[in-house]
Motif scaffolding. Structure first.
Motif, PDB file in Angstrom:
ATOM      1  N   ARG A 167     -36.831 -25.006  30.887  1.00 17.78           N
ATOM      2  CA  ARG A 167     -37.597 -25.783  31.860  1.00 17.78           C
ATOM      3  C   ARG A 167     -38.079 -27.127  31.321  1.00 17.78           C
ATOM      4  N   LEU A 168     -37.554 -27.488  30.165  1.00 21.97           N
ATOM      5  CA  LEU A 168     -37.962 -28.747  29.541  1.00 21.97           C
ATOM      6  C   LEU A 168     -37.307 -29.931  30.276  1.00 21.97           C
ATOM      7  N   GLU A 169     -38.081 -31.022  30.436  1.00 15.34           N
ATOM      8  CA  GLU A 169     -37.535 -32.194  31.138  1.00 15.34           C
ATOM      9  C   GLU A 169     -36.407 -32.816  30.304  1.00 15.34           C
ATOM     10  N   PRO A 170     -35.466 -33.488  30.982  1.00 16.67           N
ATOM     11  CA  PRO A 170     -34.297 -34.030  30.266  1.00 16.67           C
ATOM     12  C   PRO A 170     -34.672 -34.913  29.074  1.00 16.67           C
ATOM     13  N   HIS A 171     -35.646 -35.828  29.257  1.00 14.81           N
ATOM     14  CA  HIS A 171     -35.935 -36.777  28.174  1.00 14.81           C
ATOM     15  C   HIS A 171     -36.623 -36.122  26.981  1.00 14.81           C
ATOM     16  N   ARG A 172     -37.086 -34.885  27.154  1.00 17.79           N
ATOM     17  CA  ARG A 172     -37.716 -34.177  26.027  1.00 17.79           C
ATOM     18  C   ARG A 172     -36.721 -33.309  25.259  1.00 17.79           C
ATOM     19  N   ARG A 173     -35.498 -33.234  25.761  1.00 15.68           N
ATOM     20  CA  ARG A 173     -34.524 -32.341  25.099  1.00 15.68           C
ATOM     21  C   ARG A 173     -33.807 -33.024  23.944  1.00 15.68           C
ATOM     22  N   ASN A 174     -33.842 -34.360  23.958  1.00 17.04           N
ATOM     23  CA  ASN A 174     -33.162 -35.132  22.924  1.00 17.04           C
ATOM     24  C   ASN A 174     -31.675 -34.790  22.826  1.00 17.04           C
ATOM     25  N   THR A 175     -31.001 -34.862  23.968  1.00 22.32           N
ATOM     26  CA  THR A 175     -29.547 -34.684  23.962  1.00 22.32           C
ATOM     27  C   THR A 175     -28.901 -36.057  24.095  1.00 22.32           C
ATOM     28  N   GLY A 176     -27.766 -36.236  23.433  1.00 18.72           N
ATOM     29  CA  GLY A 176     -26.988 -37.468  23.598  1.00 18.72           C
ATOM     30  C   GLY A 176     -25.970 -37.219  24.692  1.00 18.72           C
ATOM     31  N   MET A 177     -25.891 -38.161  25.639  1.00 18.83           N
ATOM     32  CA  MET A 177     -24.984 -37.903  26.764  1.00 18.83           C
ATOM     33  C   MET A 177     -23.977 -39.017  26.935  1.00 18.83           C
ATOM     34  N   MET A 178     -22.795 -38.627  27.317  1.00 18.61           N
ATOM     35  CA  MET A 178     -21.774 -39.623  27.630  1.00 18.61           C
ATOM     36  C   MET A 178     -21.029 -39.066  28.830  1.00 18.61           C
ATOM     37  N   PHE A 179     -21.291 -39.665  29.983  1.00 18.18           N
ATOM     38  CA  PHE A 179     -20.671 -39.200  31.208  1.00 18.18           C
ATOM     39  C   PHE A 179     -19.671 -40.239  31.674  1.00 18.18           C
TER      40      PHE A 179
ATOM     41  N   ARG B   7     -30.155 -40.025  17.543  1.00 15.80           N
ATOM     42  CA  ARG B   7     -30.057 -38.835  16.674  1.00 15.80           C
ATOM     43  C   ARG B   7     -30.292 -37.573  17.495  1.00 15.80           C
ATOM     44  N   PRO B   8     -29.375 -37.334  18.441  1.00 16.86           N
ATOM     45  CA  PRO B   8     -29.586 -36.225  19.375  1.00 16.86           C
ATOM     46  C   PRO B   8     -29.450 -34.879  18.686  1.00 16.86           C
ATOM     47  N   ARG B   9     -30.041 -33.865  19.317  1.00 18.13           N
ATOM     48  CA  ARG B   9     -29.884 -32.504  18.781  1.00 18.13           C
ATOM     49  C   ARG B   9     -28.503 -31.968  19.108  1.00 18.13           C
ATOM     50  N   CYS B  10     -27.948 -32.440  20.231  1.00 18.42           N
ATOM     51  CA  CYS B  10     -26.582 -32.064  20.585  1.00 18.42           C
ATOM     52  C   CYS B  10     -26.003 -33.161  21.471  1.00 18.42           C
ATOM     53  N   LEU B  11     -24.702 -33.146  21.594  1.00 17.74           N
ATOM     54  CA  LEU B  11     -24.010 -34.166  22.371  1.00 17.74           C
ATOM     55  C   LEU B  11     -23.368 -33.495  23.578  1.00 17.74           C
ATOM     56  N   LEU B  12     -23.576 -34.092  24.764  1.00 16.02           N
ATOM     57  CA  LEU B  12     -23.019 -33.530  25.995  1.00 16.02           C
ATOM     58  C   LEU B  12     -22.082 -34.556  26.607  1.00 16.02           C
ATOM     59  N   LEU B  13     -20.818 -34.205  26.730  1.00 11.10           N
ATOM     60  CA  LEU B  13     -19.813 -35.162  27.188  1.00 11.10           C
ATOM     61  C   LEU B  13     -19.144 -34.640  28.448  1.00 11.10           C
ATOM     62  N   ASP B  14     -19.175 -35.448  29.519  1.00 11.20           N
ATOM     63  CA  ASP B  14     -18.544 -35.033  30.772  1.00 11.20           C
ATOM     64  C   ASP B  14     -17.394 -35.984  31.082  1.00 11.20           C
ATOM     65  N   GLU B  15     -16.173 -35.520  30.881  1.00 11.51           N
ATOM     66  CA  GLU B  15     -14.978 -36.331  31.146  1.00 11.51           C
ATOM     67  C   GLU B  15     -15.114 -37.718  30.528  1.00 11.51           C
ATOM     68  N   PRO B  16     -15.444 -37.821  29.260  1.00  9.38           N
ATOM     69  CA  PRO B  16     -15.761 -39.144  28.712  1.00  9.38           C
ATOM     70  C   PRO B  16     -14.563 -40.088  28.665  1.00  9.38           C
ATOM     71  N   LEU B  17     -13.354 -39.539  28.740  1.00 11.98           N
ATOM     72  CA  LEU B  17     -12.190 -40.408  28.555  1.00 11.98           C
ATOM     73  C   LEU B  17     -11.376 -40.600  29.822  1.00 11.98           C
ATOM     74  N   SER B  18     -11.890 -40.116  30.949  1.00 12.88           N
ATOM     75  CA  SER B  18     -11.026 -40.068  32.134  1.00 12.88           C
ATOM     76  C   SER B  18     -10.711 -41.446  32.723  1.00 12.88           C
ATOM     77  N   ASN B  19     -11.485 -42.467  32.341  1.00 11.70           N
ATOM     78  CA  ASN B  19     -11.151 -43.803  32.872  1.00 11.70           C
ATOM     79  C   ASN B  19     -10.197 -44.593  31.975  1.00 11.70           C
ATOM     80  N   LEU B  20      -9.754 -43.965  30.902  1.00 14.00           N
ATOM     81  CA  LEU B  20      -8.913 -44.697  29.947  1.00 14.00           C
ATOM     82  C   LEU B  20      -7.432 -44.412  30.171  1.00 14.00           C
ATOM     83  N   ASP B  21      -6.584 -45.344  29.727  1.00 13.89           N
ATOM     84  CA  ASP B  21      -5.151 -45.080  29.852  1.00 13.89           C
ATOM     85  C   ASP B  21      -4.729 -44.098  28.757  1.00 13.89           C
ATOM     86  N   ALA B  22      -3.480 -43.606  28.892  1.00 18.85           N
ATOM     87  CA  ALA B  22      -3.036 -42.482  28.061  1.00 18.85           C
ATOM     88  C   ALA B  22      -3.151 -42.779  26.558  1.00 18.85           C
ATOM     89  N   LYS B  23      -2.779 -43.994  26.158  1.00 21.53           N
ATOM     90  CA  LYS B  23      -2.754 -44.303  24.730  1.00 21.53           C
ATOM     91  C   LYS B  23      -4.184 -44.333  24.161  1.00 21.53           C
TER      92      LYS B  23
END
Ligand code: ATP
Length: 356
Positions: free
Chosen positions: A69-81, A151-167
């Protein structure tokens, strides 16, 4: 480094149950992938870890700390969406510094940490540029630096590369793995791209309908799918129906319309006894072709459609009234297309037997 423990997590949106009593433990420092068909609950799970969704039931632990139930900014997660764009009016350095300013980090430390974060993603010389002066790949690197700098406690990545070309995707896959391992970060990564998951993950979970179907290393999941949905979702598979003829020494003999085939169980806990209805899964690259009759575990058919792709060829092998997909590396059987019959053999180790 922290582990992430998810216990009996249930998340509903009105009448839709997006996560159903889900249990999962992600090890400290692990690079863990979430995969599954559209709508299976991947993003909901990731957002529950980030704190954007509060579950109806269940708990999320970061190490020993209950963060359900902790608020997002108190969780110290690094995010890349995927949609987590950089601020266009700020320089690269200002974009990366933003999270530190919010945390009121003093100026000298802030400067040093921004420089370190940019250096770690090899963008040190781009600090003064604006995002629109960067390539897509470079922008993603900055987004990664922005996630790392706090310096996040964990990293959460949601489709971080989907806008990039194949190479660029290939390049960034390796880069993300390097950075996660260097920082010893527990990382949860959502993707639709199986190749991305197979090549980068330490372990992965396959979800369907808000539940986990299988958790394992890429090799375990690919080579020993526990069910049809997993086999179908990861890679290509031919499914051959059959009936168990006998079980001996971990091998299962199965009577199929194509003949007797030997295989191994996909799910060790499944009860496979003589007479049980089963499905065999064989990957296209597990067949080896020959002109002469091999020793056991073969089928005989005609090569129909053949697609040459340089290092390999894909064939449709007509066996009785079935079409099997066969891949041949360094193709030699191309000229047999439309000609006489050939044999295709699969090692019993490569034939996965699933209970129906
Ligand atoms: P995709 O691969 O398409 O991104 P996903 O596996 O990430 O899908 P989720 O976005 O987690 O799936 O959605 C899981 C289920 O919950 C879906 O049925 C979806 O329609 C539903 N859902 C997700 N978010 C909401 C919301 N905010 N309101 C209502 N239903 C939602």
């Amino acid at each position: 480094m922290i582990s992430i423990s998810i216990r009996q997590l249930t998340k509903r949106f009105g009448s839709v149950t997006a996560l159903q009593r889900l249990d999962l433990t992600i090890g400290a420092g692990e690079l863990f992938f979430l995969l599954g068909p559209s709508g299976c609950g991947k993003t909901t799970l990731l957002r529950s870890l980030a704190g954007f969704y509060i579950p109806e039931e269940g708990t999320v632990l970061f190490g020993d700390e209950d963060v359900t139930r902790l608020e997002p900014h108190r969780r110290n997660t690094g995010m890349m969406f995927q949609s987590y764009a950089l601020w266009p009016h700020m320089s690269v350095a200002e974009n990366v510094a933003f999270g530190l300013e919010e945390r009121k980090v003093p100026a000298p430390e802030l400067k040093r940490r921004v420089a370190e974060a940019l250096e770690s993603v090899r963008m040190g010389t781009f600090a003064d540029r604006k995002p629109n002066q960067l390539s897509g790949g470079q922008q993603q690197r900055v987004a990664l630096a922005r996630a790392l700098v706090i310096r996040p406690r964990c990293l959460l990545l949601d489709e971080p590369l989907s806008n990039l070309d194949a190479k660029l995707r290939l390049e960034m896959r390796a880069e993300i793995r390097r950075v996660c391992k260097e920082f010893k970060l527990t990382t949860v990564y959502v993707t639709h791209d199986q190749k991305e998951a197979l090549s980068v993950a330490d372990r992965m979970a396959i979800l369907d309908g808000g539940r986990i179907l299988q958790v394992g290393s890429p090799r375990e999941v690919y080579r020993r799918p526990v069910g049809r949905v997993v086999a179908d979702f990861i890679g290509e598979t031919d499914f051959i129906p059959g009936t168990v003829a006998g079980v001996q020494g971990g091998r299962v003999a199965v009577e199929t319309p194509l003949g007797l085939m030997e295989g191994v169980p996909g799910d060790a806990s499944a009860r496979l006894v003589a007479g049980a209805k089963v499905t065999l899964c064989v990957r296209p690259e597990c067949w080896s072709l020959s002109d002469r009759q091999p020793e056991g575990n073969w089928v005989r058919g005609r090569i129909g459609e053949a697609v040459y792709l340089g290092e390999l060829a894909q064939y449709a092998l007509q066996v009785g009234d079935r079409l099997l997909k066969v891949i041949e590396l360094n193709p030699r059987f191309l000229e047999k297309s439309g000609q006489g019959e050939v044999y295709a053999r699969a090692e019993p180790e490569d034939v996965v037997v699933l209970a129906d």
